[in-house]
Motif scaffolding. Structure first.
Motif, PDB file in Angstrom:
ATOM      1  N   PRO A 250       0.812  -1.224   0.000  1.00  0.00           N
ATOM      2  CA  PRO A 250       0.000   0.000   0.000  1.00  0.00           C
ATOM      3  C   PRO A 250       0.838   1.264   0.000  1.00  0.00           C
ATOM      4  CG  PRO A 250      -0.121  -1.120   2.127  1.00  0.00           C
ATOM      5  CD  PRO A 250       0.531  -2.060   1.177  1.00  0.00           C
ATOM      6  N   GLU A 251       2.081   1.184   0.506  1.00  0.00           N
ATOM      7  CA  GLU A 251       2.941   2.368   0.520  1.00  0.00           C
ATOM      8  C   GLU A 251       3.313   2.816  -0.888  1.00  0.00           C
ATOM      9  OE1 GLU A 251       5.773  -1.128   0.622  1.00  0.00           O
ATOM     10  OE2 GLU A 251       3.809  -0.603   1.486  1.00  0.00           O
ATOM     11  N   TYR A 252       3.303   1.910  -1.842  1.00  0.00           N
ATOM     12  CA  TYR A 252       3.575   2.321  -3.228  1.00  0.00           C
ATOM     13  C   TYR A 252       2.564   3.378  -3.673  1.00  0.00           C
ATOM     14  CZ  TYR A 252       6.639  -1.789  -3.949  1.00  0.00           C
ATOM     15  OH  TYR A 252       7.636  -2.724  -3.879  1.00  0.00           O
ATOM     16  N   ILE A 253       1.326   3.199  -3.256  1.00  0.00           N
ATOM     17  CA  ILE A 253       0.241   4.097  -3.652  1.00  0.00           C
ATOM     18  C   ILE A 253       0.139   5.293  -2.707  1.00  0.00           C
ATOM     19  CG2 ILE A 253      -2.241   4.250  -4.094  1.00  0.00           C
ATOM     20  CD1 ILE A 253      -0.563   2.488  -6.046  1.00  0.00           C
ATOM     21  N   LYS A 254       0.159   5.053  -1.428  1.00  0.00           N
ATOM     22  CA  LYS A 254      -0.059   6.134  -0.460  1.00  0.00           C
ATOM     23  C   LYS A 254       1.094   7.128  -0.408  1.00  0.00           C
ATOM     24  CE  LYS A 254      -3.142   3.607   2.664  1.00  0.00           C
ATOM     25  NZ  LYS A 254      -3.357   3.176   4.070  1.00  0.00           N
ATOM     26  N   ASN A 255       2.284   6.709  -0.800  1.00  0.00           N
ATOM     27  CA  ASN A 255       3.420   7.627  -0.779  1.00  0.00           C
ATOM     28  C   ASN A 255       3.490   8.526  -2.012  1.00  0.00           C
ATOM     29  OD1 ASN A 255       4.068   6.388   1.597  1.00  0.00           O
ATOM     30  ND2 ASN A 255       5.997   5.506   0.916  1.00  0.00           N
ATOM     31  N   CYS A 256       2.536   8.382  -2.913  1.00  0.00           N
ATOM     32  CA  CYS A 256       2.498   9.245  -4.094  1.00  0.00           C
ATOM     33  C   CYS A 256       1.981  10.637  -3.729  1.00  0.00           C
ATOM     34  CB  CYS A 256       1.604   8.631  -5.177  1.00  0.00           C
ATOM     35  SG  CYS A 256       2.311   7.151  -5.953  1.00  0.00           S
ATOM     36  N   THR A 257       2.351  11.609  -4.546  1.00  0.00           N
ATOM     37  CA  THR A 257       1.946  13.003  -4.309  1.00  0.00           C
ATOM     38  C   THR A 257       1.357  13.658  -5.547  1.00  0.00           C
ATOM     39  OG1 THR A 257       4.200  13.720  -4.843  1.00  0.00           O
ATOM     40  CG2 THR A 257       3.702  13.335  -2.516  1.00  0.00           C
ATOM     41  N   ILE A 258       1.329  12.952  -6.671  1.00  0.00           N
ATOM     42  CA  ILE A 258       0.816  13.489  -7.926  1.00  0.00           C
ATOM     43  C   ILE A 258      -0.359  12.628  -8.359  1.00  0.00           C
ATOM     44  CG2 ILE A 258       1.343  13.930 -10.360  1.00  0.00           C
ATOM     45  CD1 ILE A 258       4.303  14.219  -9.496  1.00  0.00           C
ATOM     46  N   ALA A 259      -1.472  13.258  -8.730  1.00  0.00           N
ATOM     47  CA  ALA A 259      -2.671  12.508  -9.074  1.00  0.00           C
ATOM     48  C   ALA A 259      -3.437  13.203 -10.194  1.00  0.00           C
ATOM     49  CB  ALA A 259      -3.577  12.355  -7.854  1.00  0.00           C
TER      50      ALA A 259
END
Length: 605
Positions: A250-259
């Motif tokens: 889940p950290e792969y997704i939650k650590n993102c900052t661009i969406a």
């Protein structure tokens, strides 16, 4: 182009008229060689109509600070029924805010980090590099990951049929489902994974929920489920939900900052990037059934790009990617079971390393680089079958060697800059200053005292979150101050020689024409190579108008025609320039034209 009219008289008298100021800043060239309509230095002015005026001031959106520290994001959530919500992220809290009212706490305990927002299926999502949240207009909570059915048609023991792959594991969720075809006699069902998590498991047999310990037991070490009663024969009629966190990330997704949201026909696929541990990767969500959500992130739905991703944006039907080594795009292609998004390079010569710089401007994408300045990816121009990338900030990137302090690329921490696109202006802000591209006129401007950490458009006005004090400010063309502070506004003309660089000019009269305003004045500073300059003209340019009227500055001048102010002076120079300025609280500034009458003298010795 400025109209410099130099009539020839029989005697030595000459006249110079400044009547166009529309070309903006030029730091790049020598101040004596720039266009007459350009300025070597200016701040806090607007010049779109060819005249000089102050930029709009700003006021507080709500009265009281939320506390020290920057505003991490301002999100505008519009539901399908027309209801609009404003969300403000500050410190470890999320607030709702309406009108000019003080924000109301919605959720606490989130990471104190810049936030990104997007809307999907009438829900509003917040991403900040730690938390991934969803808001439906009443409740704000963590996004709960979809639990995929990874295998179907599995035999109870795993033999003779080990099962057919159905869905990929969800990076966001430790849960997975195995669909068995019961044989009517077996009570033990072997999952294909061992060392399962302690999370309570669920089974559905012939559509009926079965509870762990009541209807079945689990050996989590071996991954074997034992039912009290053997399920009846059927096809995919026993579905067991189990959990194993080590299979997902889940950290792969939650650590993102661009969406952003993209997806061809559906426009329902969410793309994430900006994970500092995987800066060159982009992940995307996947639909399942009729559920349009952002809760399913398959472990095969990602790919690498040539450089560290700075931002995602749209060019018509393409998803544009700006990265540190250049630019590329994803396109939409229908697949057998689900769409695929192949990547192609646009240009690998000049990239972007400023995530906050990405804006969609007139079907093009504008971004910025700490090396090359502001760039524009054109959607309708190709070079060698690639979209062309134009340098648009060449004139303001750096000044000459004589001014090491001027220029966008001389700003410290430029990679932390944030940007806006509003009213045909693109602004790139860092260190409380803002470089503004008037792309309607193709002119660059420079603003000070803009302490912005983020921008948003609220009720058709540009707003920004403070980088220090937990406030949101709203620009207002009728506000002639910055939250009660005077706007220090000035514009400098080019260094002028009036066509005779070696001859002395004796300036003897100035004619200023200005727009009528309730409260307005202009200071004119005469600058030459022979002196440091002095104030030669301090003129009030007031006229009566009920717009933003102030009785303390009442005048009987009721004309709406331009105001003429004339001043006799006596100044000598071979090169000279003028600086128009106003730093008075609640006053505007206007210059339509300046007429300069002078006598041309002898050659310099």
């Amino acid at each position: 182009m400025a109209q410099l009219k130099i009539p020839r008289f029989a005697n030595t008298q000459r006249e110079l008229i400044y009547s166009d100021f529309s070309s903006g800043l030029n730091y790049k060239d020598n101040p004596s060689l720039i266009k007459p309509s350009q300025s070597p230095e200016m701040q806090n002015v607007r010049i779109r109509d060819g005249t000089v005026g102050k930029r709009p001031g700003y006021k507080r959106l709500y009265p009281t600070s939320l506390g020290t520290g920057q505003v991490n994001g301002i999100g505008i959530y519009r539901k399908a029924n027309g209801t609009t919500y404003r969300l403000i992220c500050h410190s470890t809290n999320i607030y709702t805010q309406s009108g000019s009212s003080q924000p109301v706490l919605l959720k606490s305990g989130i990471a104190n980090a810049r936030s990104a927002f997007f809307t999907l299926n009438d829900n509003f999502f917040i991403l900040n590099g730690v938390n991934f949240l969803v808001y439906d207009g009443s409740t704000c909570a963590d996004v709960v990951g979809y639990i995929p059915t990874v295998l179907v048609g599995r035999s109870p023991s795993g033999a003779p049929n080990a099962g057919t792959i159905n869905e990929k594991f969800n990076l966001l969720s430790a849960g997975f489902k195995i669909s068995f075809s019961a044989d009517g006699t077996s009570t033990t069902y072997a999952l294909p994974y061992t060392s399962l998590d302690a999370t309570t498991m669920v089974a559905v047999v012939n559509g009926v929920n079965k509870a762990e310990t009541t209807d079945f037991t689990v050996n989590r070490t071996t991954g074997v489920v034992t039912f009290n009663v053997a399920p009846t024969t059927g096809t995919n009629n026993v579905i067991i939900t189990a959990y194993k966190a080590s299979l997902t990330h889940p950290e792969y997704i939650k650590n993102c900052t661009i969406a952003t949201v993209y997806g061809g026909k559906t426009s329902a696929t969410v793309f994430f990037s900006g994970n500092p541990n995987f800066p060159d990767q982009v992940w995307h969500s996947r639909l399942y059934g009729s559920n349009y959500s952002a809760d399913y992130w398959p472990d095969d739905a990602w790919q690498k790009v040539p450089g560290n991703v700075a931002g995602l944006a749209h060019i018509f039907d393409l998803l544009y990617i700006s990265h540190s080594k250049g630019h590329g795009y994803f396109s939409y292609v229908d697949g057998t079971s689900y769409p695929i998004f192949p990547y192609a390079d646009i240009n690998l010569e000049k990239g972007s390393d400023i995530p906050g710089s990405i804006q969609e401007v007139d079907n093009t994408v504008v971004c910025a680089s700490s090396v090359n300045g502001v760039l524009q990816v054109l959607s309708n121009t190709t070079v060698n079958n690639r979209l062309s990338v134009n340098d648009v900030s060449v004139l303001i990137n750096k000044a000459g060697v004589e001014r090491q302090d001027l220029g966008l690329l001389r700003q410290a921490n430029l990679q932390n800059a944030v940007s806006y696109n509003f009213d045909n202006y693109y602004g790139l802000c860092v260190n409380n200053v803002c470089y503004v591209w008037d792309y309607k006129s193709n002119a660059w401007l420079y603003d000070t005292n803009i302490p912005a950490s983020c921008f948003a458009t609220i009720d058709n006005t540009l707003c920004f979150g403070s980088n220090t004090d937990g406030l949101v400010y709203q620009f207002d063309p009728l506000t002639m101050n910055d939250d009660g502070v005077a706007i220090n506004s000035w514009y400098t003309t080019r260094e002028e020689n009036a066509g005779s660089p070696t001859r002395i000019k004796v300036v003897n009269r100035l004619d200023l024409i200005a727009k009528p305003m309730n409260r307005s004045s202009v200071n004119i500073l005469f600058l030459s190579r022979q002196s440091n300059g002095d104030i030669t003209l301090q003129l009030q340019t007031n006229a009566f108008c009920f717009v933003n009227f102030n009785f303390s500055n009442f005048t009987f001048n009721t004309s709406f025609f331009p105001v003429l102010k004339r001043k006799r002076v006596s100044k000598r120079a071979n090169y000279f320039q003028f600086k128009f300025s106003n730093n008075n609280l609640n006053e505007g500034m206007s210059v339509i034209s300046l007429g300069v009458q002078f006598d041309q003298g002898s050659e310099m010795r």
